[in-house]
Design an enzyme around this catalytic site. Sequence first.
Site, PDB file in Angstrom:
ATOM      1  N   ALA A 162       0.833  -1.213   0.000  1.00  0.00           N
ATOM      2  CA  ALA A 162       0.000   0.000   0.000  1.00  0.00           C
ATOM      3  C   ALA A 162       0.867   1.263   0.000  1.00  0.00           C
ATOM      4  O   ALA A 162       0.527   2.249  -0.668  1.00  0.00           O
ATOM      5  CB  ALA A 162      -0.929  -0.010   1.211  1.00  0.00           C
ATOM      6  N   VAL A 163       1.976   1.214   0.725  1.00  0.00           N
ATOM      7  CA  VAL A 163       2.901   2.367   0.727  1.00  0.00           C
ATOM      8  C   VAL A 163       3.413   2.590  -0.693  1.00  0.00           C
ATOM      9  O   VAL A 163       3.379   3.711  -1.238  1.00  0.00           O
ATOM     10  CB  VAL A 163       4.092   2.123   1.700  1.00  0.00           C
ATOM     11  CG1 VAL A 163       5.174   3.188   1.512  1.00  0.00           C
ATOM     12  CG2 VAL A 163       3.616   2.092   3.155  1.00  0.00           C
ATOM     13  N   ASP A 191       1.036  -8.350  18.868  1.00  0.00           N
ATOM     14  CA  ASP A 191       0.694  -8.188  20.289  1.00  0.00           C
ATOM     15  C   ASP A 191      -0.473  -7.231  20.557  1.00  0.00           C
ATOM     16  O   ASP A 191      -1.061  -7.259  21.637  1.00  0.00           O
ATOM     17  CB  ASP A 191       1.920  -7.684  21.075  1.00  0.00           C
ATOM     18  CG  ASP A 191       3.085  -8.649  20.999  1.00  0.00           C
ATOM     19  OD1 ASP A 191       2.833  -9.847  20.795  1.00  0.00           O
ATOM     20  OD2 ASP A 191       4.240  -8.207  21.146  1.00  0.00           O
ATOM     21  N   ARG A 215      -9.113 -33.899  30.155  1.00  0.00           N
ATOM     22  CA  ARG A 215      -7.923 -33.258  30.712  1.00  0.00           C
ATOM     23  C   ARG A 215      -8.107 -31.746  30.832  1.00  0.00           C
ATOM     24  O   ARG A 215      -8.961 -31.153  30.182  1.00  0.00           O
ATOM     25  CB  ARG A 215      -6.722 -33.480  29.779  1.00  0.00           C
ATOM     26  CG  ARG A 215      -6.174 -34.869  29.807  1.00  0.00           C
ATOM     27  CD  ARG A 215      -5.089 -34.975  28.748  1.00  0.00           C
ATOM     28  NE  ARG A 215      -4.514 -36.319  28.749  1.00  0.00           N
ATOM     29  CZ  ARG A 215      -3.755 -36.788  27.771  1.00  0.00           C
ATOM     30  NH1 ARG A 215      -3.492 -36.037  26.723  1.00  0.00           N
ATOM     31  NH2 ARG A 215      -3.264 -38.006  27.838  1.00  0.00           N
ATOM     32  N   MET A 252       1.376 -15.807  22.923  1.00  0.00           N
ATOM     33  CA  MET A 252       2.310 -14.668  22.936  1.00  0.00           C
ATOM     34  C   MET A 252       1.611 -13.382  23.388  1.00  0.00           C
ATOM     35  O   MET A 252       0.438 -13.406  23.768  1.00  0.00           O
ATOM     36  CB  MET A 252       2.917 -14.487  21.555  1.00  0.00           C
ATOM     37  CG  MET A 252       4.040 -15.454  21.256  1.00  0.00           C
ATOM     38  SD  MET A 252       4.828 -15.040  19.692  1.00  0.00           S
ATOM     39  CE  MET A 252       6.295 -16.052  19.797  1.00  0.00           C
ATOM     40  N   GLU A 269       2.005 -15.078  27.823  1.00  0.00           N
ATOM     41  CA  GLU A 269       3.413 -15.357  28.160  1.00  0.00           C
ATOM     42  C   GLU A 269       3.956 -14.381  29.206  1.00  0.00           C
ATOM     43  O   GLU A 269       4.887 -14.700  29.936  1.00  0.00           O
ATOM     44  CB  GLU A 269       4.287 -15.308  26.905  1.00  0.00           C
ATOM     45  CG  GLU A 269       4.327 -13.939  26.233  1.00  0.00           C
ATOM     46  CD  GLU A 269       5.264 -13.887  25.018  1.00  0.00           C
ATOM     47  OE1 GLU A 269       6.016 -14.833  24.792  1.00  0.00           O
ATOM     48  OE2 GLU A 269       5.206 -12.857  24.306  1.00  0.00           O
ATOM     49  N   ARG A 325       2.848 -16.118  14.740  1.00  0.00           N
ATOM     50  CA  ARG A 325       3.374 -14.985  13.962  1.00  0.00           C
ATOM     51  C   ARG A 325       3.267 -15.194  12.452  1.00  0.00           C
ATOM     52  O   ARG A 325       3.428 -14.238  11.680  1.00  0.00           O
ATOM     53  CB  ARG A 325       4.845 -14.756  14.347  1.00  0.00           C
ATOM     54  CG  ARG A 325       5.037 -14.119  15.690  1.00  0.00           C
ATOM     55  CD  ARG A 325       5.669 -12.743  15.580  1.00  0.00           C
ATOM     56  NE  ARG A 325       7.005 -12.789  15.075  1.00  0.00           N
ATOM     57  CZ  ARG A 325       8.106 -12.836  15.832  1.00  0.00           C
ATOM     58  NH1 ARG A 325       8.001 -12.854  17.146  1.00  0.00           N
ATOM     59  NH2 ARG A 325       9.292 -12.852  15.289  1.00  0.00           N
TER      60      ARG A 325
HETATM   61  O1  F6P Z   1       6.334  -8.794  19.628  1.00  0.00           O
HETATM   62  C1  F6P Z   1       5.959  -9.947  18.956  1.00  0.00           C
HETATM   63  C2  F6P Z   1       6.443 -11.177  19.698  1.00  0.00           C
HETATM   64  O2  F6P Z   1       6.032 -12.321  18.976  1.00  0.00           O
HETATM   65  C3  F6P Z   1       5.996 -11.271  21.155  1.00  0.00           C
HETATM   66  O3  F6P Z   1       4.679 -11.733  21.284  1.00  0.00           O
HETATM   67  C4  F6P Z   1       7.034 -12.211  21.701  1.00  0.00           C
HETATM   68  O4  F6P Z   1       7.224 -11.970  23.083  1.00  0.00           O
HETATM   69  C5  F6P Z   1       8.276 -11.820  20.948  1.00  0.00           C
HETATM   70  O5  F6P Z   1       7.848 -11.176  19.761  1.00  0.00           O
HETATM   71  C6  F6P Z   1       9.157 -12.978  20.566  1.00  0.00           C
HETATM   72  O6  F6P Z   1      10.294 -12.475  19.963  1.00  0.00           O
HETATM   73  P1  F6P Z   1      11.346 -13.356  19.145  1.00  0.00           P
HETATM   74  O7  F6P Z   1      10.722 -13.705  17.835  1.00  0.00           O
HETATM   75  O8  F6P Z   1      12.524 -12.490  18.997  1.00  0.00           O
HETATM   76  O9  F6P Z   1      11.578 -14.588  19.958  1.00  0.00           O
END
Ligand code: F6P
Length: 323
Positions: free
Chosen positions: A22-23, A128, A163, A170, A223, A256
């Site tokens: 888009a940029v 996040d 269970r 994350m 986490e 991710r």
């Molecule tokens: O900021 C995104 C994130 O996936 C967080 O949720 C997680 O704590 C961190 O990055 C993990 O980082 P890396 O990929 O460097 O292990």
Amino acid sequence: MKTIGVYTSGGDAPGMNACVRAVVRTAIYNGLNVKGIMRGYEGMISGEIIDLDRQSVANLIQRGGTFLKTARSTEFMTPEGRKKAYDNVIANGIDALVCIGGNGSYTGAKIFTEEYGIPCIGLPGTIDNDLYGTDYTIGYDTAINTALDAIDKIRDTAHSHERVFIVEVMGRDSGFIALDVAIAGGAEGALIPEDIEDWDKVIKHFSREGRRQKSFSIIVVAEGDEQGGALILEKKLAAIYPDLKIRSTILGHVQRGGSPSARDRILASRLGSEAVKALIDGQKSITVGIVNDQVSYTEFDLAIHGKKSVSKDLIQLAEILAT
Ligand code: F6P
């Protein structure tokens, strides 16, 4: 302004490619050139900078990760590193920057703009959802759907074997992912850094009265929760309720990756385009987000230090629905 440099920085997030696209397309539409800076600040320092045209961002909107690659740069935190970066920016004729990343990436962009006066627009790219100045960050929607898909699968085993599953997601220091996924996944508990009573609620849930007729449970833990991760919690819970059959799963980086959801593609496309418009309008040192479906600008300082909170209503909802 003739040439915009765009880079992705920090953890990758689904939708970053859609955002770069888009940029590029908005800039070219407005008669500007675009250069892609590889590996975020690392590429700025090493001079790994490529020309981007309309075609170079074709067939990317559906792809996860970032074709520009990404990194967390320690060298950019030094004045010497930033001087090298500045020299490369100038050598490549770049006169404005678009930075797609999280808090650390914003901080780098803010310092760089202050030191060298290059206008820079920050765009929220992280799974996040912990960035101030936008309701949602690029990658968040895809990440929660990925986590939810995993939880639905885990639920099958939890049900079949009767269970308790503790699922760690994350989110760094925030509980956005955990809370949303707990509600959407029908979990019996959500442990998040923003709720200090969450552990007591879980203990109560498994007490004789709290346990009802349920033979299985899903507990989602962020986490960053102060009680510890899934493995620690498994031990703690087993010590209190030795009769429970407990397993833990850490979802990790699977959250991710993957093709961005429609929501993320649209958010990324809007923000990428708005960043270019903001530069054309003469904005210098801000982030662009979407708040209540409206484009919203936030000074870097506030975007970096402002605290975005999870909704108290959602914390209560998760509790009510778990009973
Ligand atoms: O900021 C995104 C994130 O996936 C967080 O949720 C997680 O704590 C961190 O990055 C993990 O980082 P890396 O990929 O460097 O292990």
